[in-house]
Design a protein around this motif. Structure first.
Motif, PDB file in Angstrom:
ATOM      1  N   ASP A  10      39.711  43.589  26.028  1.00 38.10           N
ATOM      2  CA  ASP A  10      40.868  43.577  26.921  1.00 38.10           C
ATOM      3  C   ASP A  10      40.552  42.892  28.259  1.00 38.10           C
ATOM      4  N   SER A  20      40.344  40.630  31.434  1.00 41.88           N
ATOM      5  CA  SER A  20      41.363  39.876  32.170  1.00 41.88           C
ATOM      6  C   SER A  20      40.674  39.092  33.275  1.00 41.88           C
ATOM      7  N   TRP A  80      41.444  36.301  36.786  1.00 41.41           N
ATOM      8  CA  TRP A  80      42.351  35.685  37.738  1.00 41.41           C
ATOM      9  C   TRP A  80      41.708  34.417  38.253  1.00 41.41           C
ATOM     10  N   LEU A 123      46.969  35.523  36.737  1.00 42.32           N
ATOM     11  CA  LEU A 123      46.341  36.503  35.856  1.00 42.32           C
ATOM     12  C   LEU A 123      46.387  36.017  34.408  1.00 42.32           C
ATOM     13  N   ASN A 124      45.255  36.104  33.729  1.00 42.29           N
ATOM     14  CA  ASN A 124      45.127  35.741  32.322  1.00 42.29           C
ATOM     15  C   ASN A 124      44.503  36.923  31.593  1.00 42.29           C
ATOM     16  N   GLU A 125      44.952  37.193  30.388  1.00 43.15           N
ATOM     17  CA  GLU A 125      44.474  38.364  29.669  1.00 43.15           C
ATOM     18  C   GLU A 125      43.978  38.016  28.282  1.00 43.15           C
ATOM     19  N   CYS A 162      34.802  43.598  32.169  1.00 42.62           N
ATOM     20  CA  CYS A 162      36.210  43.782  31.787  1.00 42.62           C
ATOM     21  C   CYS A 162      37.155  42.978  32.676  1.00 42.62           C
ATOM     22  N   GLY A 163      36.643  42.439  33.800  1.00 40.98           N
ATOM     23  CA  GLY A 163      37.495  41.663  34.694  1.00 40.98           C
ATOM     24  C   GLY A 163      36.698  40.649  35.474  1.00 40.98           C
TER      25      GLY A 163
END
Length: 131
Positions: free
Chosen positions: A38, A40, A42, A51-53, A118-119
């Motif tokens: 999951d 994500s 930026w 934002l891209n996921e 995760c980010g």
């Protein structure tokens, strides 16, 4: 708390090593393996602005980066700042962007969950020609 921060820093440093390798060589496999499903990210400009996921979107983004910087980028790490869940790397990079000389100041942050990233957020610092 200290144990959590220590793990966050350890995981982020490993991811940054793989990130640096990806920028230099175009081989993103180890970095991508460290991303959660999951994940994500930026990014401040261009076709991935905002934002891209998802891991697949991340794979497309990093492949795009390698296409833009076909000769690779070299990084000089200036500063690392962290808390329990996030690590920020400030660095200067240099190479050729679409064949033209490129230099910049960058800050990227990695959000860590367990032993994965995760980010990701990236911030650009100059005009792309100076650092």
């Amino acid at each position: 708390m200290a144990e959590s921060s220590e793990n966050t820093l350890k995981v982020a440093h490993q991811a940054f090593e793989y990130f640096t390798h990806g920028l230099a060589t175009g081989d993103w496999n180890h970095f991508l393996e460290m991303l959660t499903e999951d994940f994500s990210f930026w990014f401040p400009i261009g076709k991935f602005h905002g934002l891209n996921e998802g891991k697949e979107k991340a794979k497309a983004f990093f492949q795009y980066v390698s296409e833009c910087f076909q000769g690779g980028l070299t990084l000089t790490l200036d500063r690392v700042t962290s808390n329990e869940t996030t690590v920020v790397f400030e660095f200067r990079d240099e190479g050729k962007l679409l064949g033209e000389p490129y230099k910049n100041r960058i800050a990227v942050s990695f959000d860590v969950r367990g032993d994965k990233i995760c980010g990701y957020r990236e911030y650009l610092g100059s005009d792309g020609k100076s650092n």
